[in-house]
Design a protein around this motif. Structure first.
Motif: not given
Length: 444
Positions: A54-74
């Motif tokens: 759940r944390a990974a999905n929130i973090i991914k949204q936050e960093i995408l909004a700032r121009g970065g990314d979070l690589a996560t498994p399927w």
């Protein structure tokens, strides 16, 4: 005929904050704009393990909004696993902004996640400006965008920019010692008592021969002399073998302290009794190839004397799930065990263990990726002149081949090694000088 391009463009291979800053100043970027833009040129990829999905999905949204990314498994998208490993990617501006936002969250351990990522940045990135953990100390929050680097993110009252270099307690018996991490590389010369002496090292002639070899290492440029006993078996733990090792090592340490007081002395042993006797005789550091696990009392000795101690990764086979991850997990475990025994993290030097439970390919990969271990904030020891692996180097002339070892040493230093342990100190000194001239512009 190819038409000539209107503009001349070239790659800038710059990885440090100071390098990027100098280049921007060279082209006369506005003085106020340099600190805003230079951090955008530093990109970091940070692996974080066992993150709640759940944390990974929130973090991914936050960093995408700032121009970065979070690589996560399927598994993260389908919530098929409670935890996942992730790779956070972004420049310093993106990462700082994301960290600031996560510090204002109270669910799914997001603040602890931000702590872990920021800890890596502080330890590995000179010039990084840490984000305050408390939102009220971050200043007035303005727009949550990439461009908002300092507009609301200046951490009020913090200690300033990160030094990005390791810390270490002074050598045992030298309370005023100042380690020059980041400004120099320390050389440890190997003094193998079995090879350096014509007979038993507790006799006067044996001690004199060992001390003469130690003086040669110092004259060649060694900052530290690593002294090892001449026990018949490396793991011989009989009381008689321990006493023999003490009688071999202690007289040499005492003589070297008298004749070469400027050099540091490390005792190479996994035995707590030998380490304690050596420290009493004047040794400054402990070098334990068993990482304080073969003889757990070694932790008590290190804690009692507050001595710096090298802990080495090693295992019985070269089978790994993932080389660097397995080494890192081992070090986390060692540091935790040491802390429970009263050994401070600031006492520990890490050694990835060239030639110990690793194939040639694994040794080379570890050397190439050595900088990943700077995330621990501990000094790194690199020791590539060990026979079993050095002999298998391409076109190597053997374990003491100076060119092959010098090449491995230089690559290790370029990738984050703070100390190197070698037999041929003279050849290594030259290699270090050339590296400093190329990488740091240091011609001294």
């Amino acid at each position: 005929m190819t038409e000539m391009c209107r503009f001349q463009a070239r790659l800038l291979d710059l990885h440090r904050y100071a390098e990027i800053t100098r280049e921007m100043i060279r082209i006369e970027v506005d003085k106020g704009g340099v600190p805003l833009m230079a951090p955008k040129g530093i990109v970091r990829n940070i692996l974080v393990e066992q993150v709640p999905t759940r944390a990974a999905n929130i973090i991914k949204q936050e960093i995408l909004a700032r121009g970065g990314d979070l690589a996560t498994p399927w598994m993260a998208a389908e919530f098929a696993s409670e935890t996942v490993d992730v790779i956070m990617t972004g420049n310093l501006v993106t990462l700082r902004s994301t960290i600031a936002k996560l510090y204002r969250q109270t669910v799914y351990h997001l603040r602890e996640f931000a702590d872990a990522v920021q800890d890596v940045l502080i330890k590995t990135t000179p010039g990084y400006l840490p984000v305050a953990r408390e939102a009220k100390r971050q200043g007035v929050v303005v727009e949550e965008t990439i461009d908002d680097l300092y507009g609301g993110r200046i951490p009020l009252g913090t200690g300033g920019r990160a030094r990005g270099v390791p810390s270490l307690v002074p050598p045992c018996g030298c309370p005023d010692w100042d380690w020059q991490w980041g400004r120099r590389t320390y050389l440890m010369g190997v003094l193998n008592l079995a090879a350096a002496t014509p007979g038993p090292c507790d006799r006067d002639d044996g001690v004199s021969a060992a001390v003469a070899r130690g003086r040669q290492l110092v004259a060649a440029g060694a900052d530290v002399i690593g002294i090892g006993g001449e026990s018949a078996e490396l793991w011989d733990d009989r009381t008689s073998a321990t006493q023999a090792e003490i009688s071999q090592v202690v007289p040499v340490i005492r003589r070297l302290r008298q004749e070469s007081p400027q050099v540091l002395i490390a005792v190479d042993t996994w035995k707590s009794a030998v380490a304690a006797a050596a420290l009493e005789a004047g040794a400054h550091l402990i070098n334990d190839v068993s990482a304080m696990r073969r003889d757990p009392v070694m932790r008590d000795v290190a804690a009692q004397y507050k001595a710096p101690i090298v802990v080495m990764h090693g295992q019985d086979s070269a089978i790994y799930q993932d080389l660097m991850s397995d080494i890192a997990r081992s070090f986390w475990s060692v540091l935790d065990e040491a802390a429970q025994a009263g050994v401070q993290a600031e006492q520990v030097i890490l050694n990835a263990g060239w030639g110990f439970g690793k194939s040639l390919q694994q040794d080379l990969e570890c050397t190439r990726r050595l900088r990943e271990l700077t995330s621990f904030g501990r000094p790194l020891l690199h020791a590539p002149s060990r026979g079993p692996t050095a002999d298998r180097m391409p076109d190597a002339g053997g374990a003491d081949d100076p060119l092959g070892v010098a090449a491995a040493v230089t690559v290790g230093i370029a990738n984050g090694a703070d100390l190197v342990r070698v037999h041929d100190v003279a050849a290594t000194v030259d290699a270090v000088k050339v590296w400093r001239a190329i990488e740091l512009g240091d011609f001294l």
